[in-house]
Design an enzyme around this catalytic site. Sequence first.
Site, PDB file in Angstrom:
ATOM      1  N   ALA A 174     -24.623  19.525 -36.237  1.00 36.87           N
ATOM      2  CA  ALA A 174     -23.496  18.731 -36.754  1.00 36.87           C
ATOM      3  C   ALA A 174     -24.082  17.525 -37.490  1.00 36.87           C
ATOM      4  CB  ALA A 174     -22.534  18.313 -35.636  1.00 36.87           C
ATOM      5  N   LEU A 175     -24.893  17.855 -38.486  1.00 35.42           N
ATOM      6  CA  LEU A 175     -25.768  16.861 -39.117  1.00 35.42           C
ATOM      7  C   LEU A 175     -24.991  15.851 -39.952  1.00 35.42           C
ATOM      8  CD1 LEU A 175     -28.649  19.253 -40.274  1.00 35.42           C
ATOM      9  CD2 LEU A 175     -28.463  17.948 -38.134  1.00 35.42           C
ATOM     10  N   HIS A 210     -29.173  11.919 -39.192  1.00 30.33           N
ATOM     11  CA  HIS A 210     -30.145  13.008 -39.112  1.00 30.33           C
ATOM     12  C   HIS A 210     -30.915  13.139 -40.437  1.00 30.33           C
ATOM     13  CE1 HIS A 210     -27.001  14.666 -36.200  1.00 30.33           C
ATOM     14  NE2 HIS A 210     -28.082  14.604 -35.454  1.00 30.33           N
ATOM     15  N   GLN A 238     -29.667  19.354 -20.878  1.00 30.49           N
ATOM     16  CA  GLN A 238     -29.484  17.907 -20.922  1.00 30.49           C
ATOM     17  C   GLN A 238     -28.023  17.497 -20.725  1.00 30.49           C
ATOM     18  OE1 GLN A 238     -31.207  17.754 -25.014  1.00 30.49           O
ATOM     19  NE2 GLN A 238     -29.653  16.190 -25.396  1.00 30.49           N
ATOM     20  N   GLN A 291     -33.777   5.622 -33.526  1.00 27.80           N
ATOM     21  CA  GLN A 291     -33.643   4.467 -32.635  1.00 27.80           C
ATOM     22  C   GLN A 291     -32.254   4.433 -31.995  1.00 27.80           C
ATOM     23  OE1 GLN A 291     -35.694   2.411 -31.395  1.00 27.80           O
ATOM     24  NE2 GLN A 291     -34.258   0.949 -30.502  1.00 27.80           N
ATOM     25  N   ASP A 325     -30.973   6.545 -30.201  1.00 27.72           N
ATOM     26  CA  ASP A 325     -31.146   6.961 -28.808  1.00 27.72           C
ATOM     27  C   ASP A 325     -32.366   6.225 -28.244  1.00 27.72           C
ATOM     28  OD1 ASP A 325     -29.171   9.449 -28.399  1.00 27.72           O
ATOM     29  OD2 ASP A 325     -29.944   9.451 -30.434  1.00 27.72           O
ATOM     30  N   SER A 334     -22.963  12.766 -34.040  1.00 27.18           N
ATOM     31  CA  SER A 334     -22.227  14.027 -34.131  1.00 27.18           C
ATOM     32  C   SER A 334     -20.949  13.947 -33.316  1.00 27.18           C
ATOM     33  CB  SER A 334     -23.089  15.181 -33.615  1.00 27.18           C
ATOM     34  OG  SER A 334     -24.318  15.205 -34.302  1.00 27.18           O
ATOM     35  N   ARG A 335     -21.001  13.213 -32.217  1.00 24.69           N
ATOM     36  CA  ARG A 335     -19.817  13.106 -31.349  1.00 24.69           C
ATOM     37  C   ARG A 335     -18.671  12.360 -32.025  1.00 24.69           C
ATOM     38  NH1 ARG A 335     -23.927  12.987 -27.093  1.00 24.69           N
ATOM     39  NH2 ARG A 335     -23.462  14.650 -25.601  1.00 24.69           N
TER      40      ARG A 335
HETATM   41  P1  AMP Z   1     -28.951  14.583 -31.948  1.00 21.28           P
HETATM   42  O1  AMP Z   1     -28.594  15.693 -32.874  1.00 21.28           O
HETATM   43  O2  AMP Z   1     -27.824  13.701 -31.575  1.00 21.28           O
HETATM   44  O3  AMP Z   1     -29.775  15.053 -30.774  1.00 21.28           O
HETATM   45  O4  AMP Z   1     -29.925  13.650 -32.784  1.00 21.28           O
HETATM   46  C1  AMP Z   1     -31.110  14.150 -33.343  1.00 21.28           C
HETATM   47  C2  AMP Z   1     -31.961  12.988 -33.767  1.00 21.28           C
HETATM   48  O5  AMP Z   1     -31.267  12.207 -34.733  1.00 21.28           O
HETATM   49  C3  AMP Z   1     -32.278  12.047 -32.582  1.00 21.28           C
HETATM   50  O6  AMP Z   1     -33.624  11.626 -32.683  1.00 21.28           O
HETATM   51  C4  AMP Z   1     -31.323  10.920 -32.806  1.00 21.28           C
HETATM   52  O7  AMP Z   1     -31.777   9.694 -32.279  1.00 21.28           O
HETATM   53  C5  AMP Z   1     -31.251  10.863 -34.332  1.00 21.28           C
HETATM   54  N1  AMP Z   1     -30.010  10.208 -34.739  1.00 21.28           N
HETATM   55  C6  AMP Z   1     -28.749  10.515 -34.343  1.00 21.28           C
HETATM   56  N2  AMP Z   1     -27.857   9.649 -34.874  1.00 21.28           N
HETATM   57  C7  AMP Z   1     -28.573   8.777 -35.625  1.00 21.28           C
HETATM   58  C8  AMP Z   1     -28.238   7.645 -36.417  1.00 21.28           C
HETATM   59  N3  AMP Z   1     -26.984   7.218 -36.550  1.00 21.28           N
HETATM   60  N4  AMP Z   1     -29.245   6.998 -37.037  1.00 21.28           N
HETATM   61  C9  AMP Z   1     -30.530   7.398 -36.908  1.00 21.28           C
HETATM   62  N5  AMP Z   1     -30.901   8.453 -36.175  1.00 21.28           N
HETATM   63  C10 AMP Z   1     -29.954   9.136 -35.533  1.00 21.28           C
END
Ligand code: AMP
Length: 300
Positions: free
Chosen positions: A31-32, A36, A60, A147, A149, A185-186
């Site tokens: 859900a990029l 991302h 997780q 950052q 997360d 994504s949420r």
């Molecule tokens: P996720 O798909 O939520 O597991 O995120 C994948 C990667 O994208 C993780 O390293 C997240 O920290 C990073 N990420 C998610 N949202 C953001 C954002 N708004 N800004 C920067 N990096 C993000």
Amino acid sequence: MKTLFTVRDMQAACRSLRQTGSLGLVPTMGALHDGHLSLVRRAAAENDAVAVSIFVNPTQFAPGEDYDAYPRRLAEDGAKLEAEGVDLLFTPSVEEMYPSGATTFVEVAGLGDRLDGASRPGHFRGVATVVAKLFHIVHPDRAYFGQKDAAQVAVLRAMVRDLLFPLQLVVCPIVREPSGLAMSSRNLNLSAAERDRAGALSGALQTAARLVRDGETGAAALRVAMLSQLSSEDGVRLDYAEVVHPETLLPVADTLQGALLAVAAWVGQTRLIDNLLVEASSAERPQPASLPEPIEEMHV
Ligand code: AMP
């Protein structure tokens, strides 16, 4: 762009790319959004080839969390990554990543139980395990994380150090909507009204940032400011608002040596997180020899 579905095919594709140059890995759950894609662009700028994984990792998510409701947009994601010139997209099934009978997990003791690890028991065990598997499959030279997360970054830095992974972990700044809301994504699961209310998280951090700029260094005062803003917003249920050390994730008394301001809250059924790094104040800044590896991020 090649899309790979099995561990064996991904290993072979990565092995062949690594023969001709460096390989960057961007692990995601899909859900990029532009957050991302900022990681993907950074990986493309710093490596000869880029691999992206999309895997909604069941280990997780605790029972009762949003594993089933987590947004899945594989067709759109593929088109976005193709447009970015990504070399490899890895979208394995759960059975590929967790072979039948799998009982081995990676646990980062201590760190893994703090912040989101405290609210979501077992969460970081699942994260560390799946990221370790991805590192074994891809053997990247560099791996890119957001950052956004911040606790995940601390846990994975410790894992890379402790398990001697031969790679560089690169941390990229938080990408935000024009409103200040951190992209996630949420956010796709938020109604329009909830999206407005979700502004309370970045709003609380901005309030704390203003206090810091005005000279406030006490963690208690910053915490109270964040808590009062988050608890005054209807429809927002606080999980935590903490001022911690960015690497140990333990509470700090003040921000003089630098600190991570981290918030988590439920907006409706959706749990959101956000954070802000406060740099060490120049008078108290430790000498370079004792500085941790630099982390790049939004800061005040
Ligand atoms: P996720 O798909 O939520 O597991 O995120 C994948 C990667 O994208 C993780 O390293 C997240 O920290 C990073 N990420 C998610 N949202 C953001 C954002 N708004 N800004 C920067 N990096 C993000």
